[in-house]
Enzyme design. Structure first.
Site, PDB file in Angstrom:
ATOM      1  N   LYS A 159      12.769   6.173   1.623  1.00 50.80           N
ATOM      2  CA  LYS A 159      11.319   6.262   1.501  1.00 50.80           C
ATOM      3  C   LYS A 159      10.880   6.069   0.052  1.00 50.80           C
ATOM      4  CE  LYS A 159      10.381   9.254   5.450  1.00 50.80           C
ATOM      5  NZ  LYS A 159       9.564  10.377   5.963  1.00 50.80           N
ATOM      6  N   HIS A 168       5.240  13.054  15.739  1.00 52.92           N
ATOM      7  CA  HIS A 168       4.482  13.094  14.495  1.00 52.92           C
ATOM      8  C   HIS A 168       3.263  13.974  14.751  1.00 52.92           C
ATOM      9  CE1 HIS A 168       1.785  11.587  11.330  1.00 52.92           C
ATOM     10  NE2 HIS A 168       2.842  11.121  10.715  1.00 52.92           N
ATOM     11  N   GLY A 176       1.680   6.282   4.346  1.00 51.93           N
ATOM     12  CA  GLY A 176       1.380   5.443   5.502  1.00 51.93           C
ATOM     13  C   GLY A 176       2.519   4.526   5.896  1.00 51.93           C
ATOM     14  N   GLU A 223       4.794  14.917   4.502  1.00 54.07           N
ATOM     15  CA  GLU A 223       3.955  14.591   3.355  1.00 54.07           C
ATOM     16  C   GLU A 223       2.543  15.080   3.614  1.00 54.07           C
ATOM     17  OE1 GLU A 223       2.823  10.124   3.303  1.00 54.07           O
ATOM     18  OE2 GLU A 223       4.752  10.181   4.320  1.00 54.07           O
ATOM     19  N   VAL A 254      -8.595   8.976   9.041  1.00 62.13           N
ATOM     20  CA  VAL A 254      -9.206   8.127  10.064  1.00 62.13           C
ATOM     21  C   VAL A 254      -9.440   8.937  11.344  1.00 62.13           C
ATOM     22  CG1 VAL A 254      -8.867   6.091  11.525  1.00 62.13           C
ATOM     23  CG2 VAL A 254      -8.087   6.051   9.147  1.00 62.13           C
ATOM     24  N   PHE A 292      17.012  10.639   9.023  1.00 66.19           N
ATOM     25  CA  PHE A 292      16.037  10.116   9.973  1.00 66.19           C
ATOM     26  C   PHE A 292      16.078  10.973  11.233  1.00 66.19           C
ATOM     27  CE2 PHE A 292      14.181   7.642  13.290  1.00 66.19           C
ATOM     28  CZ  PHE A 292      13.243   6.824  12.685  1.00 66.19           C
ATOM     29  N   GLU A 324      16.046  10.505   3.141  1.00 70.01           N
ATOM     30  CA  GLU A 324      15.838  11.609   4.079  1.00 70.01           C
ATOM     31  C   GLU A 324      16.649  11.333   5.319  1.00 70.01           C
ATOM     32  OE1 GLU A 324      11.785  12.278   5.430  1.00 70.01           O
ATOM     33  OE2 GLU A 324      11.210  13.142   3.511  1.00 70.01           O
ATOM     34  N   ARG A 337      -7.012  13.787   1.637  1.00 66.30           N
ATOM     35  CA  ARG A 337      -8.306  13.143   1.894  1.00 66.30           C
ATOM     36  C   ARG A 337      -8.721  13.379   3.344  1.00 66.30           C
ATOM     37  NH1 ARG A 337      -5.866   9.425   5.289  1.00 66.30           N
ATOM     38  NH2 ARG A 337      -3.877   8.701   4.498  1.00 66.30           N
ATOM     39  N   LYS A 380      -1.153   3.956  12.855  1.00 67.97           N
ATOM     40  CA  LYS A 380      -1.500   4.752  14.024  1.00 67.97           C
ATOM     41  C   LYS A 380      -2.395   3.958  14.960  1.00 67.97           C
ATOM     42  CE  LYS A 380      -1.030   8.993  11.433  1.00 67.97           C
ATOM     43  NZ  LYS A 380      -1.738   9.873  10.502  1.00 67.97           N
TER      44      LYS A 380
END
Ligand code: MV4
Length: 522
Positions: free
Chosen positions: A176, A226, A182, A306, A313, A220, A218, A310, A255
């Site tokens: 990552k 999610h 995203g 993470e 969506v 997997f 990381e 903000r 998404k």
């Protein structure tokens, strides 16, 4: 009454009657924020690039300022031009929306330095939680579980040393990017053979995308979901976690469908997720709206991934199951108000909400963006349906930005009726002139695994692979429409002199016939 904090001295709250919010964004989210401003009686300023001169958000604001050419780097991403627009219009605060400058700590800091309130967390908090390794550190310190992984990998490590790091983490693993989010700069590696080339590719991709090439490893987690937790934090130390959102239905880390609550989350897990979210937010002094991403495995263990510092969506699904206007609260928090919501209301879902993102993409061309002029538009409505759209008929969907043009969000008392309602709403949507991925959304909604809630983060990629490129454009729903039109035409042209003389109990009434003809003439 407390009002916006003075930006020159963040510790002092002052009375300021000249509040005006500049919305540093475009499309549906600019429209959404401008609606909140209107409802709160706060004057607003829109900004627009060249190709957005006639966009919907421009006409929804009290004032609008041209911030430059269409490429985002020269307009919506240009800090100097945005700050100049704020200065010219006497704006006192900036709402960044999502994307563009929303998670840019430099922008948040520059706003503050220009005497503007940034509607979001402090720049330092954006910095800590915006980097994935620093956010993992904060989580570990706050006692929140994270996926086994490494620190950022020094680029001086040899192949053998990288191999040893990877063996500690275990395969399959995920490379990552430290920066960004995203899903960009991420790479799954199944075994030692793919490790070194994978790291090289991920570094180069991250360097291009974020200007920072650092990566880490990381484990997997397969067959996980999610799950994310929305939070609001006020400037008086109160942090409120909301009922979770389920976001496992993604295509290439984009998404596609989100819902709340998750079928997989029991009240116990919900309480534990909420507790973890509050612990981490309290530890970093989080304020305003934010979202913590977790993976939830089949044993009900969750791991922090993470944080998005903000508005997201998919915030409407949370709004629909809690009755809370998250954007209004962002503004109220920024002006120093205390959170007065009750935990029962925000932490326990009322009914079920689903969001489908409507992208101007061609699902039969590998989901390629399909920009162009929208020639005609009929938007869904009716009970339990919300369409957060940024476009209207006559608008040219630009090639310069994200291809999402709208979000259809439904609420119903339970998940099964929400799915039915979504299918109804999407089949009402008629978007002429461009291609959208609506047929693909209807196909997902019709999958048995989706209906049963039996899916994980791998579901959509697997299901698309199983289709092996089969076309989405010949779906039964559309065939039914075509058959109806053909039947109506046939009936009209074959009735001849018999029109109006038949048995009106069985045939179309004159009104219905007139309506159908009117429709066919378009
Ligand atoms: C993961 C993961 C499994 N293990 N991390 C994707 C978006 C980003 N914010 C986090 N993501 C994931 N991180 C570990 N250690 C699974 C995802 C993931 C995913 C991965 C592949 C295909 C679809 C996915 C959908 C959601 C999350």
């Amino acid at each position: 009454m407390t009002w916006f904090r003075s930006a020159r001295d963040p510790r002092v709250e002052r009375l300021d009657s000249h509040v005006k919010i500049l919305v540093a964004n475009r499309g549906e989210i600019a429209v959404r924020i401008l609606r909140a401003c209107r409802e709160l009686g706060v004057p607003s300023v829109a900004v627009y690039s060249e190709c957005d001169r006639t966009a919907l958000h421009v006409r929804q604001a009290d004032e609008a300022v041209d911030v430059g050419p269409s490429p985002a780097a020269e307009s919506y991403l240009n800090i100097g031009r945005i700050l100049t627009a704020a200065e010219q219009t006497g704006a006192t605060a900036i709402h960044p929306g999502y994307g563009f400058l929303a998670e840019n700590a430099t922008f948040a800091r520059d706003c503050r330095q220009s005497g503007l309130v940034f509607i979001g967390p402090d720049a330092d908090v954006i910095e800590t939680m915006g980097g994935k390794t620093t956010a993992r550190h904060a989580a570990i310190e706050a006692g929140v579980p994270v996926v086994p992984g490494t620190e950022a990998l020094p680029d001086t490590l040899s192949g053998a040393e990288l191999g040893a790091c990877a063996d500690d983490v275990g395969y399959p693993l995920f490379i990552k990017a430290v920066a960004g989010g995203g899903g960009r700069g991420m790479r799954r590696v199944a075994s030692r053979a793919g490790l070194v080339p994978g790291i090289a590719a991920a570094r180069s991709e991250a360097g291009t995308a974020f200007g920072e090439s650092a990566v880490y490893l990381e484990r997997f987690l397969e067959n996980a979901r999610h799950i994310e937790v929305q939070v609001l934090g006020d400037q008086h130390g109160t942090i409120m976690p909301f009922v979770e959102r389920e976001c496992s239905i993604q295509r290439r880390h984009q998404k596609v469908i989100e819902e709340s609550p998750s079928v997989a989350v029991t009240p116990d897990v919900r309480a534990a997720l909420a507790g973890a979210a509050v612990d981490l937010c309290a530890a970093v002094g989080y304020t305003n709206a934010g979202t913590l991403e977790f993976l939830l495995d089949s044993e009900n263990q969750f791991y922090f991934l993470e944080m998005n510092t903000r508005l997201q969506v998919e915030h409407p699904v949370t709004e629909l199951v809690t009755g809370v206007d998250l954007v209004q609260w962002q503004i109220r928090i920024a002006r120093g108000e205390r959170l007065t919501l009750d935990m029962e209301r925000v932490g326990v879902p009322d009914g079920h909400a689903i969001e489908c993102r409507v992208y101007a993409e061609d699902p039969d061309a590998g989901f390629m963006p399909s920009p162009g002029r929208i020639s005609s538009l009929r938007r869904p409505s009716g009970p339990g349906v919300r369409d957060d759209s940024g476009v209207e008929a006559g608008f040219e969907v630009p090639v310069f930005y994200d291809s999402m043009i709208s979000k259809v969000v439904v609420w119903a008392p339970d998940r099964a009726s929400a799915i039915e309602r979504m299918r109804r709403a999407l089949s009402e949507y008629e978007i002429g002139g461009i291609t959208t991925a609506i047929p693909a959304l209807l196909w997902v909604l019709g999958q048995e695994e989706f209906a049963d809630g039996r899916f994980d983060t791998g579901f959509l990629d697997r299901a698309l692979a199983d289709r092996a490129g089969e076309s989405f454009s010949a779906l039964p729903a559309e065939e039914t429409d075509l058959a109806f039109i053909a039947a109506a035409l046939f009936r009209y042209f074959s009735e001849g002199d018999q029109r109006g003389k038949g048995d009106d109990d069985t045939g179309p009434t004159p009104w219905r016939r007139a309506g159908r003809l009117e429709g066919l003439r378009r």
